[in-house]
Enzyme design. Structure first.
Site, short mmCIF file in Angstrom:
data_model
loop_
_atom_site.label_atom_id
_atom_site.label_comp_id
_atom_site.label_asym_id
_atom_site.label_seq_id
_atom_site.Cartn_x
_atom_site.Cartn_y
_atom_site.Cartn_z
N HIS A 198 0.82 -1.21 0.00
CA HIS A 198 0.00 0.00 0.00
C HIS A 198 0.86 1.26 0.00
O HIS A 198 0.39 2.35 -0.36
CB HIS A 198 -0.91 0.00 1.23
CG HIS A 198 -2.29 0.53 0.95
ND1 HIS A 198 -2.53 1.59 0.09
CD2 HIS A 198 -3.51 0.16 1.42
CE1 HIS A 198 -3.82 1.84 0.05
NE2 HIS A 198 -4.44 0.99 0.84
N ALA A 199 2.11 1.18 0.40
CA ALA A 199 3.01 2.34 0.30
C ALA A 199 3.25 2.74 -1.14
O ALA A 199 3.61 3.89 -1.42
CB ALA A 199 4.35 2.04 0.99
#
Length: 485
Positions: A140-141
């Protein structure tokens, strides 16, 4: 050279042995049009090798700043090899959905290697009916839900015949040079107190929206006063929002995952939308409310007040967001305690109207502001401490997300994508269950990720979502039926 945003970095910081921050998707494939009627690992490696230049997250890795003086940067992996990221597994006979869900759960509960680009792809053979599947996960980064959909589109085609991708450019994301990187980091660190003070003032006007914090004595009055001083629009009165109740899925999660999935006809969802005069997202929230009510009844755990769902909201259309996460969140009451379906739907609709009004006032900026309050050197520690106390605070009950997708079929090396089921994140702070839906080619594809220790019957939630949609369709049909005298 790109630097991670504060939101991106938070997704790295919350990770632990039990909490992982990657998102994924399970694509079911009809391989009859592939060469030899079969999709191979070699096909997928070659596909990614050809198109990796179209999607930055595929070929870039993290580059840390010394002493964590600042947020990490992205750099192009000089040793990038798609073969290290693409794997192949096979299900034993009969290769049914339960086996597939269990295999995806095992893959999803394993962390990504931070020394490499933060993604993996698994080609899963042996599905019933001669089908195959692809499960891909990415941190998700690197991406939010919208960017993940764009990443999917970059790798897939609109027809069985593979399109020729544009030629790669000579541009490369090189590793930042040490001295300039340290100079920028020290400058940013020195100015952080000023920026934090400004962010704190902007955030204070919206603290009354947040679960737990918004219910503290004096917070509502303080937020209204700050908005007044700053000349910000005041939200319409919506009444007091009750705190999230305790449920079986609001406890510390384990490191294990369960995954269940299913498809609902998008036309049925749209029929409800038209008949009841709401949005597709409102229909999704009503479906989830009905499904969660039945699950809680099964477990003798039905609360006497609404659940509170964290609903991610894409901010990508509102600003120039670059490659980082561009999202915020709304906090929506789900009135599972209301027995009558019509009354329950009206309560969902009224709640969503209020939630959207309040979100419009804040412009959703509070999420980024809160993420950036702490300097980078301390943000990791602060995030981990927050995750440790989250179960006691019980800020929300679960995550519910709705991601729009393409309404035409997609293909991977000639294999048609029949369905695409999303898989997302669970944590101590957001509850042990996450319901994400993805609209694709005439269906609403549902993926449910859960902690099996807290939600042992995850597949029941998919069944209850179908039943809830049927319940809503009956309401529409009842309204359309002529009155007989």
């Amino acid at each position: 050279m790109g630097q991670l945003t504060a939101v991106d970095t938070n997704f790295l910081d919350i990770e632990s042995r039990r909490t992982l921050s990657h998102i994924g998707g399970l694509a079911i494939l009809d391989t009859t049009l592939c060469d030899g009627g079969r999709l191979t690992r070699g096909d997928m490696v070659e596909l990614i090798r050809e198109r990796a230049h179209l999607a930055k997250p595929l070929r870039r890795r993290l580059a840390a700043v010394p002493f964590r003086l600042d947020r990490p940067y992205w750099e192009e992996d000089p040793n990038f090899d798609p073969g290290r990221h693409v794997h192949e597994v096979a299900l034993p006979s009969p290769g049914d959905d339960l086996q597939l869900g269990a295999e995806v759960a095992r893959i999803h509960e394993r962390p990504l290697d931070r020394r490499r680009p933060l993604w993996e792809l698994f080609l899963i053979q042996g599905l019933a009916g001669g089908r195959a599947a692809i499960y891909a996960k990415v941190h998700h980064a690197c991406v939010d839900g919208v960017l993940a959909a764009e990443l999917l589109a970059a790798l897939l085609d609109l027809q069985p015949e593979a399109a020729t991708p544009p030629a790669p450019t000579a541009d490369r994301e090189l590793r930042p040079e040490l001295l300039p990187m340290l100079t920028r980091s020290v400058t940013r660190f020195a100015l952080h107190p000023v920026r934090s003070a400004e962010a704190l003032v902007r955030t204070a006007g919206h603290l009354d929206q947040l679960p737990v914090v918004g219910g503290m004595p004096g917070v509502r009055e303080m937020s209204r006063a700050v908005r007044s001083v700053l000349g910000q629009r005041q939200p319409a009165p919506t009444g007091e929002q009750s705190p999230p109740p305790r449920t079986p899925f609001n406890a510390p999660i384990s490191q294990h995952r369960a995954f269940a999935f299913g498809s609902l006809p998008l036309e049925d969802v749209k029929k409800v939308r038209r008949g009841l005069g709401v949005s597709v997202n409102d229909v999704v929230m009503a479906m989830c409310t009905g499904a969660l009510r039945q699950w809680l009844i099964d477990h003798d755990a039905l609360p006497d007040r609404p659940l509170v769902a964290c609903v991610p909201v894409s901010m990508r259309r509102r600003a120039e967001c670059g490659d980082g996460n561009a999202l915020s969140a709304m906090f929506a009451p789900l009135p599972v305690h209301i027995a009558d379906p019509a009354e329950r739907f009206l309560a969902v609709r009224a709640a969503m109207v209020n939630v959207k009004r309040r979100f419009a006032v804040s412009h959703g900026s509070w999420f980024e502001e809160v993420s950036a309050l702490m300097p980078s050197a301390l943000s990791g520690l602060a995030t981990r401490l927050a995750m440790q106390v989250a179960p006691a605070l019980n800020p929300v009950n679960l995550l519910v997300s709705n991601v729009p997708g393409p309404q035409q079929p997609l293909y991977a090396r000639g294999a048609r994508v029949l369905a695409y089921y999303p898989a997302s994140v669970i944590s101590d702070a957001t509850g042990g269950v996450n319901i994400t839906v993805f609209s694709y080619d005439g269906n609403l594809d549902v993926g449910v990720i859960a902690c099996p220790d807290l939600v042992p019957d995850t597949w029941n939630l998919v069944d209850y979502l179908r039943e809830s949609l049927t319940e809503l369709l009956k309401m529409v049909e009842a309204e359309e039926s002529p009155v007989r005298v």
